[in-house]
Design a protein around this motif. Structure first.
Motif, short mmCIF file in Angstrom:
data_model
loop_
_atom_site.label_atom_id
_atom_site.label_comp_id
_atom_site.label_asym_id
_atom_site.label_seq_id
_atom_site.Cartn_x
_atom_site.Cartn_y
_atom_site.Cartn_z
N THR A 96 0.06 -1.37 -0.13
CA THR A 96 -0.36 -0.13 -0.27
C THR A 96 0.77 1.45 -0.16
O THR A 96 2.33 1.35 0.30
N CYS A 107 -8.07 -0.57 -0.86
CA CYS A 107 -7.10 0.69 -0.15
C CYS A 107 -8.44 1.47 -0.80
O CYS A 107 -7.88 2.75 -1.06
N GLU A 148 -7.43 4.99 1.29
CA GLU A 148 -6.76 5.23 0.79
C GLU A 148 -6.91 6.13 -0.77
O GLU A 148 -6.50 7.69 -0.92
#
Length: 101
Positions: free
Chosen positions: A5, A80, A83
């Protein structure tokens, strides 16, 4: 397989858009978006070969769209979302609204 990530500031819009431009990858992201839990690599509904699927997962990981972590003998994938939303507010919603119409 470690989790890949990136911090929100490190997400690159070109890499994200390139990764989402492929229909197979877009479908993988859709499946993750609709899932309440992480999905093992072998559990996605797709008709592409395992080696091709690995390439798609790698592209999505490198763009910061998904994270993969090992649990037991399985590689589990998660979207994700936080994010992506922090870097590009509304992007996934806009893409999937467009894809449905």
């Amino acid at each position: 397989m470690a989790s890949h990530t990136r911090a929100p500031a490190a997400l690159d819009v070109i890499a994200v858009l390139h990764a989402l431009a492929d229909p197979v990858r877009l479908d993988l992201v859709r499946q993750l978006r609709e899932s309440d839990t992480a999905i093992a690599c072998g559990r996605f509904e797709t008709r592409v070969a395992k080696s091709t699927l690995s390439h798609h997962f790698k592209t999505l990981r490198e763009a910061g769209i998904i994270a993969t972590h090992r649990e037991g003998g399985q590689a589990l994938n998660t979207l994700c979302t936080a994010e992506l939303e922090a870097s590009f507010p509304g992007l996934l919603g806009a893409i999937f609204r467009r894809a449905q119409s």
